[in-house]
Design a protein around this motif. Sequence first.
Motif, PDB file in Angstrom:
ATOM      1  N   GLY A  56       0.791  -1.225   0.000  1.00 20.29           N
ATOM      2  CA  GLY A  56       0.000   0.000   0.000  1.00 20.29           C
ATOM      3  C   GLY A  56       0.819   1.268   0.000  1.00 20.29           C
ATOM      4  N   GLN A  57       2.122   1.168   0.292  1.00 21.04           N
ATOM      5  CA  GLN A  57       2.987   2.354   0.259  1.00 21.04           C
ATOM      6  C   GLN A  57       3.505   2.598  -1.159  1.00 21.04           C
ATOM      7  OE1 GLN A  57       6.055   2.728   3.265  1.00 21.04           O
ATOM      8  NE2 GLN A  57       4.953   1.389   4.682  1.00 21.04           N
ATOM      9  N   GLU A  58       3.658   3.850  -1.510  1.00 17.22           N
ATOM     10  CA  GLU A  58       4.269   4.182  -2.790  1.00 17.22           C
ATOM     11  C   GLU A  58       5.775   3.945  -2.715  1.00 17.22           C
ATOM     12  OE1 GLU A  58       3.229   8.023  -4.262  1.00 17.22           O
ATOM     13  OE2 GLU A  58       1.115   7.482  -4.565  1.00 17.22           O
ATOM     14  N   LEU A  59       6.366   3.707  -3.870  1.00 19.22           N
ATOM     15  CA  LEU A  59       7.795   3.399  -3.931  1.00 19.22           C
ATOM     16  C   LEU A  59       8.631   4.467  -3.246  1.00 19.22           C
ATOM     17  CD1 LEU A  59      10.304   1.877  -4.877  1.00 19.22           C
ATOM     18  CD2 LEU A  59       9.984   2.897  -7.149  1.00 19.22           C
ATOM     19  N   MET A  60       8.358   5.733  -3.506  1.00 24.64           N
ATOM     20  CA  MET A  60       9.180   6.787  -2.915  1.00 24.64           C
ATOM     21  C   MET A  60       8.982   6.889  -1.406  1.00 24.64           C
ATOM     22  SD  MET A  60      11.162   7.810  -5.243  1.00 24.64           S
ATOM     23  CE  MET A  60      11.982   9.015  -4.188  1.00 24.64           C
ATOM     24  N   GLU A  61       7.841   6.451  -0.895  1.00 21.58           N
ATOM     25  CA  GLU A  61       7.661   6.390   0.552  1.00 21.58           C
ATOM     26  C   GLU A  61       8.630   5.387   1.160  1.00 21.58           C
ATOM     27  OE1 GLU A  61       3.557   6.428   2.334  1.00 21.58           O
ATOM     28  OE2 GLU A  61       2.999   6.065   0.240  1.00 21.58           O
ATOM     29  N   VAL A  62       8.747   4.218   0.522  1.00 25.87           N
ATOM     30  CA  VAL A  62       9.658   3.189   1.018  1.00 25.87           C
ATOM     31  C   VAL A  62      11.094   3.681   0.942  1.00 25.87           C
ATOM     32  CG1 VAL A  62      10.432   0.803   0.751  1.00 25.87           C
ATOM     33  CG2 VAL A  62       8.041   1.393   0.304  1.00 25.87           C
ATOM     34  N   ILE A  63      11.435   4.356  -0.139  1.00 27.61           N
ATOM     35  CA  ILE A  63      12.784   4.892  -0.287  1.00 27.61           C
ATOM     36  C   ILE A  63      13.056   5.964   0.772  1.00 27.61           C
ATOM     37  CG2 ILE A  63      14.282   6.267  -1.801  1.00 27.61           C
ATOM     38  CD1 ILE A  63      13.035   4.734  -4.159  1.00 27.61           C
ATOM     39  N   LYS A  64      12.060   6.795   1.017  1.00 26.87           N
ATOM     40  CA  LYS A  64      12.242   7.853   2.010  1.00 26.87           C
ATOM     41  C   LYS A  64      12.503   7.283   3.398  1.00 26.87           C
ATOM     42  CE  LYS A  64      10.071  12.073   3.783  1.00 26.87           C
ATOM     43  NZ  LYS A  64       8.876  12.973   3.719  1.00 26.87           N
ATOM     44  N   SER A  65      11.836   6.181   3.738  1.00 25.73           N
ATOM     45  CA  SER A  65      11.969   5.624   5.088  1.00 25.73           C
ATOM     46  C   SER A  65      13.129   4.642   5.218  1.00 25.73           C
ATOM     47  CB  SER A  65      10.660   4.946   5.500  1.00 25.73           C
ATOM     48  OG  SER A  65      10.319   3.908   4.597  1.00 25.73           O
ATOM     49  N   HIS A  66      13.565   4.028   4.087  1.00 22.13           N
ATOM     50  CA  HIS A  66      14.594   2.991   4.175  1.00 22.13           C
ATOM     51  C   HIS A  66      15.793   3.232   3.252  1.00 22.13           C
ATOM     52  CE1 HIS A  66      11.139   1.039   6.060  1.00 22.13           C
ATOM     53  NE2 HIS A  66      12.016   0.304   6.704  1.00 22.13           N
ATOM     54  N   GLY A  67      15.751   4.334   2.512  1.00 23.14           N
ATOM     55  CA  GLY A  67      16.877   4.845   1.752  1.00 23.14           C
ATOM     56  C   GLY A  67      17.861   3.860   1.167  1.00 23.14           C
ATOM     57  N   GLU A  68      19.048   3.813   1.779  1.00 25.86           N
ATOM     58  CA  GLU A  68      20.161   3.026   1.260  1.00 25.86           C
ATOM     59  C   GLU A  68      19.852   1.530   1.241  1.00 25.86           C
ATOM     60  OE1 GLU A  68      24.660   2.248   2.744  1.00 25.86           O
ATOM     61  OE2 GLU A  68      24.148   4.365   2.397  1.00 25.86           O
ATOM     62  N   LYS A  69      18.994   1.073   2.133  1.00 25.98           N
ATOM     63  CA  LYS A  69      18.640  -0.347   2.125  1.00 25.98           C
ATOM     64  C   LYS A  69      17.945  -0.738   0.827  1.00 25.98           C
ATOM     65  CE  LYS A  69      18.207  -1.087   7.118  1.00 25.98           C
ATOM     66  NZ  LYS A  69      17.286  -1.491   8.210  1.00 25.98           N
ATOM     67  N   VAL A  70      17.256   0.232   0.219  1.00 28.35           N
ATOM     68  CA  VAL A  70      16.575  -0.023  -1.054  1.00 28.35           C
ATOM     69  C   VAL A  70      17.492   0.287  -2.234  1.00 28.35           C
ATOM     70  CG1 VAL A  70      14.597   0.568  -2.511  1.00 28.35           C
ATOM     71  CG2 VAL A  70      14.340   0.524  -0.020  1.00 28.35           C
ATOM     72  N   LEU A  71      18.054   1.494  -2.256  1.00 30.57           N
ATOM     73  CA  LEU A  71      18.786   1.967  -3.424  1.00 30.57           C
ATOM     74  C   LEU A  71      20.246   1.518  -3.455  1.00 30.57           C
ATOM     75  CD1 LEU A  71      17.483   5.643  -3.713  1.00 30.57           C
ATOM     76  CD2 LEU A  71      16.731   3.634  -4.993  1.00 30.57           C
ATOM     77  N   GLY A  72      20.869   1.380  -2.299  1.00 29.15           N
ATOM     78  CA  GLY A  72      22.251   0.943  -2.251  1.00 29.15           C
ATOM     79  C   GLY A  72      23.235   2.049  -1.956  1.00 29.15           C
ATOM     80  N   SER A  73      24.410   1.655  -1.509  1.00 27.47           N
ATOM     81  CA  SER A  73      25.427   2.616  -1.081  1.00 27.47           C
ATOM     82  C   SER A  73      25.986   3.440  -2.232  1.00 27.47           C
ATOM     83  CB  SER A  73      26.581   1.874  -0.383  1.00 27.47           C
ATOM     84  OG  SER A  73      27.163   0.919  -1.268  1.00 27.47           O
ATOM     85  N   LYS A  74      25.857   2.943  -3.463  1.00 25.19           N
ATOM     86  CA  LYS A  74      26.399   3.669  -4.617  1.00 25.19           C
ATOM     87  C   LYS A  74      25.337   4.491  -5.346  1.00 25.19           C
ATOM     88  CE  LYS A  74      30.394   0.690  -5.352  1.00 25.19           C
ATOM     89  NZ  LYS A  74      31.185  -0.122  -6.303  1.00 25.19           N
ATOM     90  N   ALA A  75      24.151   4.565  -4.787  1.00 27.83           N
ATOM     91  CA  ALA A  75      23.117   5.409  -5.375  1.00 27.83           C
ATOM     92  C   ALA A  75      23.532   6.872  -5.281  1.00 27.83           C
ATOM     93  CB  ALA A  75      21.786   5.196  -4.667  1.00 27.83           C
ATOM     94  N   ARG A  76      23.120   7.638  -6.270  1.00 28.59           N
ATOM     95  CA  ARG A  76      23.441   9.063  -6.295  1.00 28.59           C
ATOM     96  C   ARG A  76      22.433   9.830  -5.442  1.00 28.59           C
ATOM     97  NH1 ARG A  76      22.881   8.242 -12.594  1.00 28.59           N
ATOM     98  NH2 ARG A  76      21.021   7.339 -11.649  1.00 28.59           N
ATOM     99  N   ALA A  77      22.848  10.996  -4.977  1.00 28.49           N
ATOM    100  CA  ALA A  77      21.959  11.788  -4.121  1.00 28.49           C
ATOM    101  C   ALA A  77      20.635  12.081  -4.814  1.00 28.49           C
ATOM    102  CB  ALA A  77      22.658  13.095  -3.726  1.00 28.49           C
TER     103      ALA A  77
END
Length: 348
Positions: A56-77
């Motif tokens: 039920g959460q939007e993708l960017m909500e998950v990214i906002k709350s879990h950041g690097e765990k989703v995108l990874g340490s090499k993700a750009r700002a």
Amino acid sequence: MYPLKFKPVYKEKIWGGTALISEFNRDLPNDSIGESWEIAAHGNGSSTVANGKFKGQELMEVIKSHGEKVLGSKARAKDYKKFPLLIKLLDANDKLSVQVHPNDKYANEYENGELGKTEMWYVIDAQQDAKLVYGVKPEVTKEEFASSIKEGRLQENLIEVNVKPGDVLYIPSGTVHAIEEGILLAEIQQNSDTTYRVYDWNRMGKDGTPRELHIESALDVIDFGSKPPSKVTGLEIKEANTTREILVASPYFITETLDITDRYQLEAKGDRFYVLMGLEGEANLLYQDQKICLTAGETVLIPASLGKYQIEGDCKLIRSYIQDLTEFKTELKAQGYSDEEIKQIAGL
């Protein structure tokens, strides 16, 4: 973290159809669905998680709350502000407009900070003698192109190619293109919804008037005089029970197919996320003593921190991810591949 599935965002189009029903048994809202946004985080459509604790959460909500765990340490700002990819299925029951997309610089300046749009297509199904518009003839100048639009003879300046299931086409920004009727394909692209139409086959919109064209903007961004594009051949790598074919390596995404006959061991090591789309057969993703099924036409986001997982089944998948190209080429050379072999990958 766990593999994230999403609810598709369906887009009704004048050229859309019902191939997603016959091919993937989808429940569509109408019979003119041209695009299914499988993973999206854009102002014009955003995916919501369909499974697990984030349901039920939007993708960017998950990214906002879990950041690097989703995108990874090499993700750009900037990836934390705007997810970098848009993954689609396209059903061309009729011809799309002849169109072109801008690069990042032009889109940022003229489209309110939008990203440019480099993309690639994997043809899932195609009727016999199906065709695409794929580039402008190299001798055609900007002036000749503009004149041919005004004089109603644009088609003589376009390159058309026949396509069949399994064909792959790489479409950098600035490449004129159009999907013609009878084609179902997967599209991996930058997260952008900017399209400049230059010709629409003299077609009327739903309101009975011609659809809007964007000729001046298109003329600004078309890459005139470039070498005609060609279908992707890729670099084939044989591994245990799996054929891995690297198709495209661009600054925006790397895309490959995985043709698996039994099982394939993978790992999300914390540095980057991966996107898997089922093409053929049925795959089981085993992770952390759990399992989810991935059927043809389904897409899943593998978070960067998932760790080790394996894919079991007789299946074919598309895998997409983002990696620095220098690092990527260094890894291939360390595996013994020559510069000439690496150049088979589109974008390199």
